[in-house]
Write an enzyme that holds these catalytic residues in place. Structure first.
Site, short mmCIF file in Angstrom:
data_model
loop_
_atom_site.label_atom_id
_atom_site.label_comp_id
_atom_site.label_asym_id
_atom_site.label_seq_id
_atom_site.Cartn_x
_atom_site.Cartn_y
_atom_site.Cartn_z
N ARG A 211 -28.75 23.95 10.34
CA ARG A 211 -27.83 23.93 9.19
C ARG A 211 -27.78 25.30 8.48
O ARG A 211 -28.80 25.92 8.27
CB ARG A 211 -28.30 22.87 8.20
CG ARG A 211 -27.69 22.98 6.81
CD ARG A 211 -27.83 21.73 6.02
NE ARG A 211 -29.18 21.40 5.63
CZ ARG A 211 -29.52 20.26 5.02
NH1 ARG A 211 -28.61 19.36 4.75
NH2 ARG A 211 -30.77 20.03 4.70
N ARG B 16 -31.51 27.26 4.04
CA ARG B 16 -32.45 26.79 3.02
C ARG B 16 -33.89 27.04 3.46
O ARG B 16 -34.22 26.78 4.62
CB ARG B 16 -32.25 25.30 2.77
CG ARG B 16 -31.03 25.02 1.91
CD ARG B 16 -30.65 23.57 1.90
NE ARG B 16 -31.74 22.65 1.68
CZ ARG B 16 -31.61 21.33 1.54
NH1 ARG B 16 -30.39 20.81 1.60
NH2 ARG B 16 -32.63 20.56 1.35
N LYS C 196 -24.81 13.56 4.34
CA LYS C 196 -24.35 13.18 2.99
C LYS C 196 -23.51 14.30 2.36
O LYS C 196 -22.42 14.05 1.84
CB LYS C 196 -25.56 12.88 2.08
CG LYS C 196 -26.48 11.79 2.61
CD LYS C 196 -27.64 11.51 1.69
CE LYS C 196 -28.59 12.67 1.55
NZ LYS C 196 -29.34 13.01 2.79
N ARG D 90 -40.21 15.59 4.50
CA ARG D 90 -39.04 15.01 3.82
C ARG D 90 -38.66 13.66 4.44
O ARG D 90 -38.26 12.73 3.73
CB ARG D 90 -37.86 16.00 3.88
CG ARG D 90 -38.09 17.18 2.93
CD ARG D 90 -37.34 18.43 3.33
NE ARG D 90 -35.91 18.28 3.27
CZ ARG D 90 -35.05 19.13 3.85
NH1 ARG D 90 -35.51 20.16 4.54
NH2 ARG D 90 -33.76 18.93 3.74
N ARG E 168 -33.55 8.38 -5.08
CA ARG E 168 -34.46 8.51 -3.94
C ARG E 168 -35.71 7.64 -4.10
O ARG E 168 -36.54 7.62 -3.21
CB ARG E 168 -34.91 9.96 -3.82
CG ARG E 168 -34.15 10.78 -2.78
CD ARG E 168 -34.64 12.20 -2.92
NE ARG E 168 -34.56 13.02 -1.78
CZ ARG E 168 -33.61 13.93 -1.55
NH1 ARG E 168 -32.59 14.04 -2.35
NH2 ARG E 168 -33.69 14.71 -0.50
P1 ADP Z 1 -27.48 15.93 4.21
O1 ADP Z 1 -26.61 16.35 3.04
O2 ADP Z 1 -27.49 14.45 4.42
O3 ADP Z 1 -28.87 16.51 4.16
P2 ADP Z 1 -25.65 17.65 5.73
O4 ADP Z 1 -24.31 17.09 5.35
O5 ADP Z 1 -26.03 18.96 5.13
O6 ADP Z 1 -26.81 16.54 5.53
O7 ADP Z 1 -25.67 17.77 7.33
C1 ADP Z 1 -26.77 18.38 8.01
C2 ADP Z 1 -26.25 19.29 9.12
O8 ADP Z 1 -25.69 18.49 10.16
C3 ADP Z 1 -25.16 20.25 8.68
O9 ADP Z 1 -25.36 21.50 9.33
C4 ADP Z 1 -23.85 19.57 9.13
O10 ADP Z 1 -22.87 20.54 9.48
C5 ADP Z 1 -24.31 18.77 10.34
N1 ADP Z 1 -23.63 17.47 10.44
C6 ADP Z 1 -23.26 16.64 9.42
N2 ADP Z 1 -22.69 15.50 9.90
C7 ADP Z 1 -22.74 15.61 11.26
C8 ADP Z 1 -22.30 14.76 12.34
N3 ADP Z 1 -21.72 13.57 12.11
N4 ADP Z 1 -22.52 15.20 13.61
C9 ADP Z 1 -23.12 16.39 13.85
N5 ADP Z 1 -23.53 17.24 12.88
C10 ADP Z 1 -23.35 16.87 11.60
P1 AMP Z 2 -31.72 17.71 -0.69
O1 AMP Z 2 -30.83 18.88 -0.97
O2 AMP Z 2 -31.14 16.40 -1.12
O3 AMP Z 2 -32.21 17.69 0.75
O4 AMP Z 2 -33.01 17.91 -1.62
C1 AMP Z 2 -33.86 19.04 -1.46
C2 AMP Z 2 -35.17 18.80 -2.19
O5 AMP Z 2 -34.93 18.66 -3.62
C3 AMP Z 2 -35.93 17.51 -1.80
O6 AMP Z 2 -36.75 17.68 -0.66
C4 AMP Z 2 -36.75 17.26 -3.08
O7 AMP Z 2 -37.86 18.12 -3.18
C5 AMP Z 2 -35.77 17.66 -4.19
N1 AMP Z 2 -34.90 16.53 -4.62
C6 AMP Z 2 -33.55 16.43 -4.50
N2 AMP Z 2 -33.10 15.28 -5.00
C7 AMP Z 2 -34.19 14.61 -5.45
C8 AMP Z 2 -34.38 13.33 -6.05
N3 AMP Z 2 -33.35 12.50 -6.29
N4 AMP Z 2 -35.66 12.96 -6.38
C9 AMP Z 2 -36.69 13.78 -6.14
N5 AMP Z 2 -36.59 14.99 -5.57
C10 AMP Z 2 -35.35 15.41 -5.21
#
Ligand code: ADP
Ligand code: AMP
Length: 216
Positions: free
Chosen positions: A127, A161, A13, A172, A88
């Site tokens: 990541r 993170r 995302k 999660r 969420r």
């Molecule tokens: P989200 O925001 O949904 O938690 P991220 O965009 O941070 O996910 O992506 C998670 C990890 O996977 C990052 O390190 C990113 O570079 C990698 N990633 C994202 N999209 C892809 C893809 N289509 N194929 C392989 N790796 C990806």
């Molecule tokens: P994310 O960066 O989206 O992976 O979110 C990291 C953490 O923040 C999650 O595991 C939750 O603890 C909290 N969080 C982020 N967005 C939300 C949401 N919309 N509702 C509840 N908790 C959230």
């Protein structure tokens, strides 16, 4: 246009939101980023959220919907919002409808990034981001062009993170399955849901997202 990027942790995302910001001038509203900023700044919201986030559980609905409302108020009417990591829960989905309606906005499309759960642990544990500009990278799937140097700003400092560890990732994912996935049918019933294969290469996912938004 106001859109939601929906999918489990690690689905891509944030990666796709960054591309839409760069290509279309949309504004990314990531509740995860906002909460991490609140934790870093030590605000009352951040103090409350920290332990919940470290455990991989969900921060209360009213807290996240409150910060989304504040952020929407800072946007100009012409700017489109990308909701990333919000809503969420069903309560958040309802709150978002109201927040948008109150501001004369509507939800145009919801893009669900579909991924194999097995791949997510590898995505998340690999990541990292640039400590200076926040550009996202991955140990295996998206390495900087010059090793150890950010492609965007040239910084040599990166961070990971604290919640991107295997144990928290499992919690999660369970939160996603139990509380977030059930909101998908709401958008499907409204006819605004598009499913995109999130297992494809980053650029292929971007192309599919663009096609969904352009109605192709
Ligand atoms: P989200 O925001 O949904 O938690 P991220 O965009 O941070 O996910 O992506 C998670 C990890 O996977 C990052 O390190 C990113 O570079 C990698 N990633 C994202 N999209 C892809 C893809 N289509 N194929 C392989 N790796 C990806
Ligand atoms: P994310 O960066 O989206 O992976 O979110 C990291 C953490 O923040 C999650 O595991 C939750 O603890 C909290 N969080 C982020 N967005 C939300 C949401 N919309 N509702 C509840 N908790 C959230």
């Amino acid at each position: 246009m106001n859109i939601i990027l929906l999918g489990p942790p690690g689905a891509g995302k944030g990666t796709q939101a960054a591309k839409l910001v760069a290509d279309r001038g949309m504004v990314q509203l990531s509740t995860g980023d906002m909460l991490r900023a609140a934790v870093k700044a030590g605000t009352p919201t951040g103090l409350k959220a920290k332990a919940i986030m470290d455990a991989g559980e969900l921060v209360p609905d009213e807290v996240v919907s409150g910060i989304i409302g504040e952020r929407l108020d800072q946007m100009s009417p012409g700017e489109g919002a990308i909701f990333d990591g919000y809503p969420r829960t069903a309560a958040q989905a309802e709150a978002l409808d109201q927040l948008l309606a109150d501001r004369g906005r509507k939800l145009d499309r919801v893009i669900e990034l579909t991924v194999d759960e097995d791949a997510l642990v590898e995505r998340i544990t690999g990541r990292y981001t640039c400590a200076k500009c926040g550009e996202g990278y991955h140990d295996k799937f998206k390495q900087p062009k010059a090793a150890g140097v950010c492609d965007v700003c040239g910084s040599t400092e990166f961070k990971r993170r604290p919640d991107d560890n295997e144990e928290t990732v499992r919690t999660r994912m369970a939160e996603y399955r139990g509380k977030t996935a059930p909101i998908i049918p709401i958008y499907e019933a409204r006819g605004i849901l598009t499913r995109v294969d999130g297992m494809a290469d980053i650029d292929q996912v971007s192309a599919a997202v663009a096609a969904a938004l352009d109605g192709e």
